[in-house]
Design a protein around this motif. Structure first.
Motif, PDB file in Angstrom:
ATOM      1  N   VAL A 184       9.668  -3.384   1.777  1.00  0.00           N
ATOM      2  CA  VAL A 184      10.487  -3.089   0.599  1.00  0.00           C
ATOM      3  C   VAL A 184       9.703  -2.097  -0.251  1.00  0.00           C
ATOM      4  O   VAL A 184       8.470  -2.178  -0.340  1.00  0.00           O
ATOM      5  N   GLU A 185      10.396  -1.149  -0.856  1.00  0.00           N
ATOM      6  CA  GLU A 185       9.709  -0.207  -1.734  1.00  0.00           C
ATOM      7  C   GLU A 185       9.520  -0.836  -3.107  1.00  0.00           C
ATOM      8  O   GLU A 185      10.463  -1.377  -3.689  1.00  0.00           O
ATOM      9  N   VAL A 186       8.315  -0.781  -3.617  1.00  0.00           N
ATOM     10  CA  VAL A 186       7.990  -1.436  -4.890  1.00  0.00           C
ATOM     11  C   VAL A 186       7.376  -0.452  -5.886  1.00  0.00           C
ATOM     12  O   VAL A 186       6.718  -0.860  -6.850  1.00  0.00           O
TER      13      VAL A 186
ATOM     14  N   ALA B  32       5.209   6.983  -1.973  1.00  0.00           N
ATOM     15  CA  ALA B  32       5.742   5.770  -2.592  1.00  0.00           C
ATOM     16  C   ALA B  32       4.874   4.571  -2.210  1.00  0.00           C
ATOM     17  O   ALA B  32       3.956   4.679  -1.394  1.00  0.00           O
ATOM     18  N   ILE B  33       5.157   3.424  -2.807  1.00  0.00           N
ATOM     19  CA  ILE B  33       4.413   2.202  -2.528  1.00  0.00           C
ATOM     20  C   ILE B  33       5.352   1.190  -1.884  1.00  0.00           C
ATOM     21  O   ILE B  33       6.485   0.994  -2.338  1.00  0.00           O
ATOM     22  N   TYR B  34       4.874   0.562  -0.826  1.00  0.00           N
ATOM     23  CA  TYR B  34       5.682  -0.391  -0.067  1.00  0.00           C
ATOM     24  C   TYR B  34       4.939  -1.710   0.077  1.00  0.00           C
ATOM     25  O   TYR B  34       3.706  -1.765   0.074  1.00  0.00           O
TER      26      TYR B  34
ATOM     27  N   GLY C   5      15.759  -2.947   6.384  1.00  0.00           N
ATOM     28  CA  GLY C   5      16.315  -1.609   6.486  1.00  0.00           C
ATOM     29  C   GLY C   5      15.300  -0.526   6.172  1.00  0.00           C
ATOM     30  O   GLY C   5      15.565   0.662   6.325  1.00  0.00           O
ATOM     31  N   GLU C   6      14.099  -0.931   5.705  1.00  0.00           N
ATOM     32  CA  GLU C   6      12.987  -0.018   5.451  1.00  0.00           C
ATOM     33  C   GLU C   6      11.827  -0.396   6.356  1.00  0.00           C
ATOM     34  O   GLU C   6      11.756  -1.514   6.877  1.00  0.00           O
ATOM     35  N   TRP C   7      10.869   0.521   6.541  1.00  0.00           N
ATOM     36  CA  TRP C   7       9.680   0.191   7.306  1.00  0.00           C
ATOM     37  C   TRP C   7       8.445   0.609   6.531  1.00  0.00           C
ATOM     38  O   TRP C   7       8.485   1.475   5.668  1.00  0.00           O
TER      39      TRP C   7
ATOM     40  N   GLY D 280       0.804  -1.211   0.000  1.00  0.00           N
ATOM     41  CA  GLY D 280       0.000   0.000   0.000  1.00  0.00           C
ATOM     42  C   GLY D 280       0.835   1.258   0.000  1.00  0.00           C
ATOM     43  O   GLY D 280       2.062   1.220  -0.093  1.00  0.00           O
ATOM     44  N   THR D 281       0.132   2.379   0.108  1.00  0.00           N
ATOM     45  CA  THR D 281       0.775   3.685   0.116  1.00  0.00           C
ATOM     46  C   THR D 281       0.155   4.544   1.208  1.00  0.00           C
ATOM     47  O   THR D 281      -1.043   4.421   1.500  1.00  0.00           O
TER      48      THR D 281
END
Length: 396
Positions: A283-285, A256-258, A266-268, A204-205
């Motif tokens: 993860v960013e997608v 962004a979308i994750y 390392g991302e949340w 989602g975003t």
């Protein structure tokens, strides 16, 4: 010579074994050491749980213990972990698509006991009972995805409703109320798919590119690639929001979308219902959605099946010609009962060339819905022809 080679192989195997028992790769040792150290007084119980887990399932238990958030290390009911691991492996053994999964995908996208930060509960056994008979009718994973996705609203009896108690409901909370937000619906679908060995994750975003609000959905892993769907099934990679997702901004945390990952990355995940939390890994997608939308738009234009339809919101019929007459408003587009898009119109201070635009199928009848200045639901229905067109809405 053969005996020497055998001894060397046995020695190498011994060196790669874990201190935590058969079935656990040695690569987990450092992670488990850290987890047990952080677990404090619960460390002995967690060690015992791992030791009591059958060797054939022990890597799965080690994976969860090694990567679980601190809050779960401190308080999670160990019975939930035990049951979760048992039924995840039962699904892997029963369904051929689950048995064929790479270990890394099974461990991170099928095995986890939670989707995001919802209240933890023992959902997997019940969902296995509900959805295994559905999946058992299918010969491959695509068919199983289709079957589970189509039937889940009827099986769990939950519908979208903004009157739900909270955003991040777990399955039992949503099923008790028979309602959930897009977040709760996505959690339900991820759990249902995972219950039958289908890799799924929450995505989602925090906000669309035009700040209309957040949205959540489900990603599914098919033949080495991630695809997307929603609780109300319209097809793989076909939900209404692709045009919005295709305009997301890579690297912009707000837009962004994750996709969620149980394994630290390392991302949340930016949870708008729990903005200060960093406990849900992601993860960013974004780029995959941007590229997919661009490809889809290009294909449709080349095929000549779609045309561009602009929507402009004016103050009223007497004020509808100048830049200052425009009104920023949220607009949703439907074809029948199915939503096909949405967006926010340009306001008085935006460039006159900045116009909300949709790519719609020629010959289709579409309804544009928005809320007027009096708070009334307003609809404009048009038949899309072969040529580009502009639709006007009026706020007053």
């Amino acid at each position: 010579m053969k005996r020497l080679i055998l001894l060397l192989c046995l020695a190498a195997a011994a060196c790669t074994g874990s201190r935590y028992g058969a079935g656990v790769p040695a690569t987990y040792d450092r992670l488990l050491d850290s987890a047990f150290s952080r677990a404090g007084d619960r460390a002995c119980d967690l060690r015992r749980l791992l030791a009591e887990t059958p060797a054939s399932r022990r890597e799965g238990m080690a994976y969860l213990l090694a990567h679980m958030p601190q809050g779960d290390l401190d308080t999670l009911d160990l019975g939930i972990l035990r049951e979760n691991v048992e039924y995840a492996y039962l699904a892997r053994e029963r369904f051929p698509w689950a048995g064929a999964l790479p270990d890394s995908v099974f461990l991170n996208e099928v095995l986890p006991y939670a989707v995001a930060d919802e209240v933890r509960e023992a959902w997997r056994k019940g969902f296995y009972a509900l959805f295994a008979p559905v999946a058992a009718e299918c010969t491959d994973m695509r068919a199983a995805i289709d079957s589970v996705n189509r039937r889940i609203p009827r099986i769990v009896e939950v519908e979208y409703n903004t009157l739900r108690e909270k955003t991040n409901q777990n399955p039992s909370e949503s099923m008790r109320q028979h309602m959930a937000s897009c977040t709760g619906l996505s959690i339900l679908l991820v759990d249902a798919l995972r219950a039958v060995g289908i890799p799924a994750r929450f995505a989602g975003t925090a906000a669309w590119h035009d700040d209309r609000g957040n949205h959540s959905w489900t990603e599914i892993w098919i033949d080495g690639e991630w695809h997307f769907t929603e609780y109300y099934f319209v097809g793989i990679d076909k939900p209404w929001f692709l045009a919005d997702a295709g305009q997301a901004t890579p690297g912009d945390r707000a837009h962004a979308i994750y996709a969620v990952s149980f394994r630290p990355t390392g991302e949340w995940f930016p949870m708008v219902w729990n903005e200060d939390s960093r406990d849900v890994h992601a993860v960013e997608v974004t780029r995959s959605y941007v590229e997919r939308y661009a490809q889809q738009a290009e294909q449709r234009m080349k095929a000549g099946t779609h045309t561009r339809v602009r929507f402009v919101m004016w103050h009223d019929r007497n004020r509808c010609g100048q830049s200052g007459d425009r009104v920023a408003a949220n607009v949703d587009v439907f074809r029948g009962t199915e939503q096909t898009g949405g967006g926010r119109t340009a306001g008085p201070r935006q460039d006159m060339n900045d116009v909300l635009e949709f790519l719609l199928e020629k010959g289709g009848c579409y309804t544009f819905r928005y809320e007027n200045a009096r708070g009334e639901q307003t609809e404009i229905t048009v038949l899309v022809g072969d040529e580009p067109m502009t639709v006007a809405g009026y706020m007053e």
